[in-house]
Design a protein around this motif. Structure first.
Motif, PDB file in Angstrom:
ATOM      1  N   VAL A   1       0.852  -1.199   0.000  1.00 17.13           N
ATOM      2  CA  VAL A   1       0.000   0.000   0.000  1.00 17.13           C
ATOM      3  C   VAL A   1       0.883   1.243   0.000  1.00 17.13           C
ATOM      4  O   VAL A   1       0.680   2.191  -0.774  1.00 17.13           O
ATOM      5  CB  VAL A   1      -0.950   0.016   1.218  1.00 17.13           C
ATOM      6  N   ASN A   2       1.893   1.238   0.855  1.00 16.24           N
ATOM      7  CA  ASN A   2       2.791   2.384   0.969  1.00 16.24           C
ATOM      8  C   ASN A   2       3.652   2.557  -0.275  1.00 16.24           C
ATOM      9  O   ASN A   2       3.907   3.682  -0.717  1.00 16.24           O
ATOM     10  CB  ASN A   2       3.665   2.225   2.214  1.00 16.24           C
ATOM     11  N   PHE A   3       4.119   1.448  -0.843  1.00 17.10           N
ATOM     12  CA  PHE A   3       4.914   1.539  -2.073  1.00 17.10           C
ATOM     13  C   PHE A   3       4.116   2.216  -3.188  1.00 17.10           C
ATOM     14  O   PHE A   3       4.607   3.135  -3.863  1.00 17.10           O
ATOM     15  CB  PHE A   3       5.322   0.140  -2.548  1.00 17.10           C
ATOM     16  N   TRP A   4       2.899   1.734  -3.419  1.00 11.70           N
ATOM     17  CA  TRP A   4       2.094   2.286  -4.511  1.00 11.70           C
ATOM     18  C   TRP A   4       1.676   3.721  -4.227  1.00 11.70           C
ATOM     19  O   TRP A   4       1.537   4.529  -5.159  1.00 11.70           O
ATOM     20  CB  TRP A   4       0.901   1.388  -4.806  1.00 11.70           C
ATOM     21  N   ALA A   5       1.501   4.048  -2.953  1.00 11.94           N
ATOM     22  CA  ALA A   5       1.217   5.448  -2.615  1.00 11.94           C
ATOM     23  C   ALA A   5       2.403   6.330  -2.978  1.00 11.94           C
ATOM     24  O   ALA A   5       2.238   7.418  -3.548  1.00 11.94           O
ATOM     25  CB  ALA A   5       0.880   5.576  -1.131  1.00 11.94           C
ATOM     26  N   ARG A   6       3.620   5.875  -2.681  1.00  8.88           N
ATOM     27  CA  ARG A   6       4.809   6.651  -3.028  1.00  8.88           C
ATOM     28  C   ARG A   6       4.976   6.749  -4.549  1.00  8.88           C
ATOM     29  O   ARG A   6       5.504   7.738  -5.052  1.00  8.88           O
ATOM     30  CB  ARG A   6       6.057   6.013  -2.408  1.00  8.88           C
ATOM     31  N   LEU A   7       4.530   5.732  -5.263  1.00  8.01           N
ATOM     32  CA  LEU A   7       4.551   5.788  -6.730  1.00  8.01           C
ATOM     33  C   LEU A   7       3.368   6.575  -7.279  1.00  8.01           C
ATOM     34  O   LEU A   7       3.211   6.715  -8.489  1.00  8.01           O
ATOM     35  CB  LEU A   7       4.557   4.369  -7.306  1.00  8.01           C
ATOM     36  N   GLN A   8       2.541   7.059  -6.357  1.00  7.33           N
ATOM     37  CA  GLN A   8       1.398   7.931  -6.645  1.00  7.33           C
ATOM     38  C   GLN A   8       0.376   7.265  -7.565  1.00  7.33           C
ATOM     39  O   GLN A   8      -0.238   7.912  -8.412  1.00  7.33           O
ATOM     40  CB  GLN A   8       1.884   9.280  -7.173  1.00  7.33           C
ATOM     41  N   ASP A   9       0.177   5.983  -7.331  1.00 11.62           N
ATOM     42  CA  ASP A   9      -0.888   5.231  -7.987  1.00 11.62           C
ATOM     43  C   ASP A   9      -1.934   4.908  -6.927  1.00 11.62           C
ATOM     44  O   ASP A   9      -1.887   3.866  -6.277  1.00 11.62           O
ATOM     45  CB  ASP A   9      -0.325   3.950  -8.614  1.00 11.62           C
ATOM     46  N   GLY A  10      -2.875   5.822  -6.752  1.00 15.89           N
ATOM     47  CA  GLY A  10      -3.860   5.685  -5.691  1.00 15.89           C
ATOM     48  C   GLY A  10      -4.761   4.477  -5.862  1.00 15.89           C
ATOM     49  O   GLY A  10      -5.139   3.834  -4.871  1.00 15.89           O
ATOM     50  N   ASN A  11      -5.126   4.151  -7.087  1.00 17.62           N
ATOM     51  CA  ASN A  11      -6.019   3.018  -7.304  1.00 17.62           C
ATOM     52  C   ASN A  11      -5.345   1.701  -6.951  1.00 17.62           C
ATOM     53  O   ASN A  11      -5.975   0.804  -6.384  1.00 17.62           O
ATOM     54  CB  ASN A  11      -6.512   3.001  -8.752  1.00 17.62           C
ATOM     55  N   ARG A  12      -4.063   1.581  -7.281  1.00 20.37           N
ATOM     56  CA  ARG A  12      -3.347   0.349  -6.934  1.00 20.37           C
ATOM     57  C   ARG A  12      -3.165   0.272  -5.413  1.00 20.37           C
ATOM     58  O   ARG A  12      -3.292  -0.804  -4.815  1.00 20.37           O
ATOM     59  CB  ARG A  12      -2.007   0.331  -7.641  1.00 20.37           C
ATOM     60  N   ALA A  13      -2.846   1.394  -4.799  1.00 21.45           N
ATOM     61  CA  ALA A  13      -2.706   1.412  -3.338  1.00 21.45           C
ATOM     62  C   ALA A  13      -4.013   1.017  -2.674  1.00 21.45           C
ATOM     63  O   ALA A  13      -4.034   0.244  -1.699  1.00 21.45           O
ATOM     64  CB  ALA A  13      -2.260   2.803  -2.872  1.00 21.45           C
ATOM     65  N   HIS A  14      -5.123   1.523  -3.196  1.00 23.98           N
ATOM     66  CA  HIS A  14      -6.431   1.193  -2.628  1.00 23.98           C
ATOM     67  C   HIS A  14      -6.753  -0.279  -2.812  1.00 23.98           C
ATOM     68  O   HIS A  14      -7.346  -0.924  -1.929  1.00 23.98           O
ATOM     69  CB  HIS A  14      -7.518   2.058  -3.265  1.00 23.98           C
ATOM     70  N   LYS A  15      -6.385  -0.835  -3.951  1.00 26.46           N
ATOM     71  CA  LYS A  15      -6.599  -2.263  -4.191  1.00 26.46           C
ATOM     72  C   LYS A  15      -5.888  -3.096  -3.132  1.00 26.46           C
ATOM     73  O   LYS A  15      -6.446  -4.057  -2.588  1.00 26.46           O
ATOM     74  CB  LYS A  15      -6.100  -2.642  -5.589  1.00 26.46           C
ATOM     75  N   LEU A  16      -4.648  -2.729  -2.819  1.00 24.64           N
ATOM     76  CA  LEU A  16      -3.886  -3.454  -1.797  1.00 24.64           C
ATOM     77  C   LEU A  16      -4.481  -3.234  -0.414  1.00 24.64           C
ATOM     78  O   LEU A  16      -4.521  -4.148   0.421  1.00 24.64           O
ATOM     79  CB  LEU A  16      -2.425  -3.018  -1.824  1.00 24.64           C
ATOM     80  N   PHE A  17      -4.949  -2.015  -0.161  1.00 22.27           N
ATOM     81  CA  PHE A  17      -5.600  -1.722   1.122  1.00 22.27           C
ATOM     82  C   PHE A  17      -6.835  -2.592   1.295  1.00 22.27           C
ATOM     83  O   PHE A  17      -7.086  -3.143   2.383  1.00 22.27           O
ATOM     84  CB  PHE A  17      -5.963  -0.234   1.186  1.00 22.27           C
TER      85      PHE A  17
END
Length: 787
Positions: A641-657
């Motif tokens: 979640v944190n990795f994808w947030a740092r890569l600024q891909d909110g949808n991918r981060a949300h998927k992991l969340f």
């Protein structure tokens, strides 16, 4: 496309909810986990409460309540368990280090690993028939308080809940014509747990304490129950006491306290051990005196006073941050709600709850003066818990504290920082004996008794980078708070010594670069002449220590040498399939889905990689992350979640969340893809580990606010699933408090406030502006300021 009517409805709901959210005197609906049946299982169903020192799990059985509890300093192992215990040290093990390096230089990887695994591993002593099985030890449960209640009639209207807005557990039901209610909470200022049992009619209660440990004494005098005990393997002593306040009549016999003709029973519970967080003895606390002082402090405090004190203390922390994702009221039990959510039903309220649950768990389990959180926080029901319920320093204990600063709970960070200071001395011995190096280290497994040596088997046991990673938390505490006294007197001396280790340990690769040899990437792969994570951690500690020296205006010669060392570390390598290499050798397997993604440390929690300053490395990190996949253990999902947030891909981060909230019932060990959350929303590795909860909470904050590059970035990874919302109280580095409001997926306004006058760079989307923040005067920016 959303129909105009539905879009308007959502907007109206948001406006109404935000108006309530933004009113200082309004009280939002409480955040509650609730269930319509008692808990039968400790790990998956019981609910956690705590006061920082003690963690309690309550079950809510109408016939007999079980209050299982543990205190963070109750630890088996150490010198008391074995006179030969020596903190894992192996005298002059470093004499074998040159040969290991020679074998690596010759490409003899198998031989190098075999020699390292024989000569550079730490030492433990097994003890047949003992639990735990070695003198490394394990954190221990203290026992259970059972409270039986007499009933007449069938049980009806049952509800079990944990209100995290108030940090209060409750159980309510009817039996026949009588109403019953239980209220449980932890009080940090008074250092007690409080359990209230109430009924509308006089009833009979029986209370007993059961411990798996040796009994030294047990008594009941003047409404005070006292139990003194000791652990079997190391003879650590402890005492648990409770005062009973009741309108009934009490009698004590054979370890059971019977209360008759009572409408109210309140237990005020305290715990203490003989542990002292001081090398080398870790013993000497007058625990009996400590308990006497605690009970004297609360002697005049009854339930209402203890509750009022607890509420004031808890709300002073919890209420700093509020998240509003435009949720709808729910009337579904939490376990059913979790299943519906993962099946595809949108439920931003559950996401709000899970975010704040991490903050609740932090406030309940780590406060100034307590032990730090271990793998299970402060909640453990076993004498032989998974992985000893220890302080794993190759990701887990650090992840536990990721939310501390950004979600405005800086005080809760202090137990980890205090503990870090306490292990410097044994860490020096480990650095000397194993590597003949200056400074200090700690490896993968860390106990309460100074075991900073490598583990007793490789690859998992080799991780001298643990100390530098812990030091990142010291630097981050300064970065967020700007407390120069803390930096000078606490953080800098510890950071400098951790940096000295890497300045000694790194070796020249013959091509002008410094590498970590030997090294292993945590818990996977073979021995290497340069695991990427080691290089990233070395870069991080050197970079932060140089910055600290410059901030303080001290140690210019050391800072110069440290910067030179940092700049000679082997640069991050991009491999043959465009991945960020995990090792100096380009041997990454694109089909490897291992839970550890350690070589992305530089992306998060580090700052060496960013999408703006190092785009090529950021892209390579993305390639690696895609190859690793979107499955994993609970904590692995949270890190992603944190990795994808740092890569600024909110949808991918949300998927992991969302995957972190996947319903799980399995309690057995799954090292690959079993991650999710139990019905009580505690994260499943599996088994239960608290790090996934805390990493997920930090991940949500990263989606909404970032500041690691020095720029305050607003809504950097906002997912489509959160088109409208608001968050107040997050912290940016530099001691800036940030409140954000957004509509239709775009920033509406942001308010920045600080006790320090400062000029900051603020970014939203592609637009960057400079902002003056006056001390004590909030600065509000609107959408148009970024156009």
């Amino acid at each position: 496309m959303m129909k105009p009517f539905l879009r308007l409805l959502c907007l109206l709901v948001f406006i109404a909810s935000y108006n309530a959210f933004s009113q200082k005197n309004s009280k939002p609906a409480p955040l509650v986990l609730w269930y319509n049946s008692p808990a039968k299982d400790w790990m998956t169903q019981a609910l956690p409460i705590g006061n920082g020192h003690v963690g309690v799990m309550f079950f809510g059985d109408p016939e007999e309540e079980r209050l299982q509890f543990s205190e963070g300093s109750l630890w088996a192992g150490g010198k008391g368990a074995n006179a030969e215990y020596n903190f894992g040290l192996k005298k002059e093990a470093h004499k074998h280090l040159p040969q290991v390096r020679e074998l690596l230089a010759a490409g003899k990887m198998k031989e190098a690993h075999e020699l390292a695994n024989k000569e550079l591993t730490g030492v433990i002593h097994e003890k047949k028939g003992n639990t735990p099985s070695s003198d490394f030890g394990a954190q221990q449960t203290m026992g259970d308080i059972y409270v039986k209640v007499s009933h007449q009639g069938a049980i009806a209207d049952y509800r079990r809940e944990l209100n995290i807005s108030d940090a209060v557990g409750k159980v309510s039901y009817k039996a026949g014509n009588s109403r019953f209610e239980r209220v449980f909470f932890g009080n940090y200022p008074s250092k007690v747990m409080v359990y209230q049992f109430a009924s509308s009619t006089p009833e009979t209660y029986s209370v007993k304490f059961v411990s798996p440990h040796r009994t030294q004494y047990e008594r009941f005098e003047n409404n005070l129950y006292t139990f003194g005990g000791s652990l079997k393997d190391n003879h650590q002593e402890f005492e648990t006491v409770y005062r009973i306040d009741t309108d009934g009549k009490t009698a004590f016999k054979d370890g059971i306290l019977t209360v008759t003709n009572a409408k109210s029973v309140v237990l005020v519970h305290a715990v203490s051990t003989d542990y002292v967080m001081k090398f080398p003895d870790y013993k000497g606390n007058d625990y009996k005196k400590a308990n006497r002082a605690t009970m004297a402090k609360v002697a005049a405090k009854r339930f209402d006073a203890l509750y009022a004190e607890q509420q004031k203390d808890y709300h002073s922390l919890f209420d700093r941050v509020a998240l509003n994702l435009v949720s709808q009221p729910q009337s579904t039990p939490t376990d059913e709600r979790q299943k519906a959510y993962f099946a595809g039903k949108a439920d931003t309220g559950l996401e709000e709850l899970y975010f704040q649950y991490g903050r609740y768990l932090m406030i309940s389990s780590t406060r100034p003066g307590t032990m730090p959180m271990s793998l299970q926080g402060k909640w453990n029901d076993s004498t032989n818990p998974p992985w000893a319920n220890d302080y794993h320093t190759n990701i887990n204990v650090q992840m536990l504290y990721w939310p501390a600063e950004v979600t405005n709970l800086a005080e809760c960070h202090m137990p980890l920082i205090d503990f870090t200071q306490s292990i410097v001395e044994p860490g020096r011995l480990a650095a000397k004996e194993f590597f003949n190096a200056k400074g200090w280290i700690v490896n993968t497994m860390l106990n309460a008794y100074g075991y900073t040596s490598p583990g007793w088997d490789f690859p998992w046991g080799f991780f001298p980078g643990g100390a530098a990673w812990l030091c990142q938390h010291m630097w981050e505490h300064y970065a967020f708070t700007q407390n120069k006294s803390f930096l000078k007197n606490t953080a800098y001396p510890v950071m400098k010594e951790a940096a000295l280790f890497w300045m000694d340990y790194l070796t020249d690769d013959g091509q002008g670069h410094l590498v970590s040899s030997p090294s292993y990437s945590p818990e996977q792969g073979g021995i290497s002449t340069g695991a990427t994570m080691d290089h990233e951690i070395a870069w991080d500690i050197l970079n932060n220590t140089v910055a600290a020296a410059n901030e303080l205006g001290i140690d210019p010669d050391f800072a110069k040498k440290a910067a030179q060392t940092r700049d000679k570390i082997l640069p991050l390598q991009i491999g043959k399939w465009k991945q960020l290499q995990e090792w100096r050798e380009d041997v990454d397997d694109s089909t490897n889905h291992h839970r550890h993604v350690s070589h992305l440390y530089a992306l998060h929690p580090g700052k060496q990689i960013s999408i703006t300053k190092t785009p090529a490395e950021a892209q390579a990190a993305k390639v690696s992350l895609n190859a690793r996949g979107d499955d994993g253990t609970g904590w692995s999902l949270a890190w992603k979640v944190n990795f994808w947030a740092r890569l600024q891909d909110g949808n991918r981060a949300h998927k992991l969340f969302k995957s972190v909230l996947r319903p799980v019932s399995n309690q057995g060990t799954n090292m690959a893809n079993g991650g999710g959350s139990y019905a009580n929303l505690l994260c499943a590795h599996p088994p239960f580990q608290l790090d996934g909860n805390m990493g997920s909470t930090a991940g949500v904050a990263e989606m909404l606010l970032q500041s690691q590059t020095g720029v305050i970035e607003l809504l950097p990874a906002l997912p489509d699933a959160w088109p409208a919302g608001a968050i107040k109280g997050l912290k940016a580095r530099g001691n800036v408090t940030v409140d954000e409001i957004w509509e239709n997926g775009r920033l509406k306004s942001v308010t920045l406030s600080s006790t320090i006058a400062q000029k900051r760079t603020v970014k939203y989307g592609d637009k960057t502006i400079n902002v003056d923040i006056a001390s004590g005067k909030p600065k509000t920016l609107k959408t148009q300021d970024f156009q």
